[in-house]
Design a protein around this motif. Structure first.
Motif, mmCIF file in Angstrom:
data_model
loop_
_atom_site.group_PDB
_atom_site.id
_atom_site.type_symbol
_atom_site.label_atom_id
_atom_site.label_comp_id
_atom_site.label_asym_id
_atom_site.label_seq_id
_atom_site.Cartn_x
_atom_site.Cartn_y
_atom_site.Cartn_z
ATOM 1 N N SER A 1 40.879 40.294 34.924
ATOM 2 C CA SER A 1 40.949 41.755 34.940
ATOM 3 C C SER A 1 42.049 42.186 35.890
ATOM 4 O O SER A 1 42.088 41.776 37.049
ATOM 5 C CB SER A 1 39.612 42.343 35.390
ATOM 6 O OG SER A 1 38.602 42.016 34.450
ATOM 7 N N THR B 1 41.584 51.132 39.469
ATOM 8 C CA THR B 1 41.577 51.355 38.029
ATOM 9 C C THR B 1 41.963 50.093 37.264
ATOM 10 O O THR B 1 43.027 49.518 37.511
ATOM 11 C CB THR B 1 42.575 52.486 37.670
ATOM 12 O OG1 THR B 1 42.266 53.637 38.436
ATOM 13 C CG2 THR B 1 42.519 52.818 36.194
ATOM 14 N N GLN B 2 41.110 49.675 36.341
ATOM 15 C CA GLN B 2 41.451 48.532 35.510
ATOM 16 C C GLN B 2 42.496 48.966 34.489
ATOM 17 O O GLN B 2 42.308 49.922 33.746
ATOM 18 C CB GLN B 2 40.227 47.960 34.802
ATOM 19 C CG GLN B 2 40.572 46.696 34.040
ATOM 20 C CD GLN B 2 39.383 45.875 33.607
ATOM 21 O OE1 GLN B 2 38.237 46.216 33.857
ATOM 22 N NE2 GLN B 2 39.668 44.758 32.952
ATOM 23 N N GLN C 1 35.451 46.326 33.790
ATOM 24 C CA GLN C 1 35.051 47.674 33.372
ATOM 25 C C GLN C 1 35.003 47.661 31.841
ATOM 26 O O GLN C 1 36.020 47.834 31.165
ATOM 27 C CB GLN C 1 36.024 48.713 33.915
ATOM 28 C CG GLN C 1 36.029 48.772 35.431
ATOM 29 C CD GLN C 1 37.128 49.656 36.002
ATOM 30 O OE1 GLN C 1 37.891 50.289 35.288
ATOM 31 N NE2 GLN C 1 37.206 49.692 37.334
ATOM 32 N N TYR D 1 43.971 45.212 37.883
ATOM 33 C CA TYR D 1 43.704 46.529 38.479
ATOM 34 C C TYR D 1 44.941 47.051 39.200
ATOM 35 O O TYR D 1 45.665 46.290 39.831
ATOM 36 C CB TYR D 1 42.556 46.444 39.494
ATOM 37 C CG TYR D 1 41.253 46.053 38.863
ATOM 38 C CD1 TYR D 1 40.381 47.023 38.407
ATOM 39 C CD2 TYR D 1 40.915 44.716 38.710
ATOM 40 C CE1 TYR D 1 39.187 46.663 37.798
ATOM 41 C CE2 TYR D 1 39.732 44.349 38.102
ATOM 42 C CZ TYR D 1 38.873 45.326 37.651
ATOM 43 O OH TYR D 1 37.700 44.969 37.042
ATOM 44 N N LYS E 1 33.219 42.566 37.827
ATOM 45 C CA LYS E 1 34.128 43.685 38.065
ATOM 46 C C LYS E 1 34.788 44.209 36.790
ATOM 47 O O LYS E 1 35.531 45.186 36.829
ATOM 48 C CB LYS E 1 35.193 43.275 39.084
ATOM 49 C CG LYS E 1 34.610 43.012 40.453
ATOM 50 C CD LYS E 1 35.673 42.689 41.458
ATOM 51 C CE LYS E 1 35.021 42.463 42.830
ATOM 52 N NZ LYS E 1 36.012 42.139 43.850
ATOM 53 N N TYR F 1 48.689 45.671 42.975
ATOM 54 C CA TYR F 1 47.941 45.161 41.826
ATOM 55 C C TYR F 1 47.040 44.008 42.236
ATOM 56 O O TYR F 1 47.340 43.259 43.159
ATOM 57 C CB TYR F 1 48.899 44.706 40.728
ATOM 58 C CG TYR F 1 49.755 45.824 40.203
ATOM 59 C CD1 TYR F 1 49.281 46.695 39.244
ATOM 60 C CD2 TYR F 1 51.048 46.015 40.695
ATOM 61 C CE1 TYR F 1 50.066 47.735 38.772
ATOM 62 C CE2 TYR F 1 51.841 47.041 40.221
ATOM 63 C CZ TYR F 1 51.341 47.904 39.262
ATOM 64 O OH TYR F 1 52.123 48.930 38.801
#
Length: 137
Positions: free
Chosen positions: A51, A57-58, A18, A53, A16, A8
């Motif tokens: 954010s 993938t967020q 999304q 991830y 960044k 993570y």
């Protein structure tokens, strides 16, 4: 800044974020379900964003709105449903409260259902409005 734990990543790099993912996550909440994409874009631009991830993938998001001196509003802490209950929301909060731009400020937030999470970070108050107590302002 970036923080890593296993597979993570949390970053405060707003480039960044999304936006489609954040909009979808917020649309599934009781507090952000009426925000159009344009509003999400403006709030990201005006906040310190965190954010989360899993690989590319967020899967989570949180933000702080602050004057970086005395006051911070904590908002929109949200994690994808399949990742909830694993401590990732708590990790977002750990990164947020330790961020140099907000550390030492009084923090305020609203919640209907996550008092237990925020109490771990020194927040207290009634069921809707919670705040931290800072004595060194």
């Amino acid at each position: 800044m970036e923080w890593r734990k296993d597979d993570y990543l949390i970053t405060d790099d707003t480039s960044k974020v999304q936006l489609d993912v954040v909009h979808r996550l917020l649309a599934a909440t009781y507090w952000g379900d009426r925000r159009p994409t344009e509003t999400v874009e403006r709030m990201v631009a005006g906040s310190i964003c965190f954010s989360l991830y899993h690989g590319p993938t967020q899967i989570g998001f949180g933000r702080a709105v602050t004057d970086s001196a005395t006051f911070t509003w904590v908002a929109d802490i949200v994690v994808e449903p399949e990742y909830r209950g694993t401590g990732l929301g708590q990790w977002i909060m750990e990164c947020l409260v330790a961020h140099p731009a907000v550390k030492g400020t009084q923090m305020v937030l609203q919640t209907r259902d996550a008092q237990g999470l925020y109490e771990k970070f020194g927040f207290s108050g009634n069921s809707a409005l919670m705040s931290t107590k800072v004595t060194d302002l």
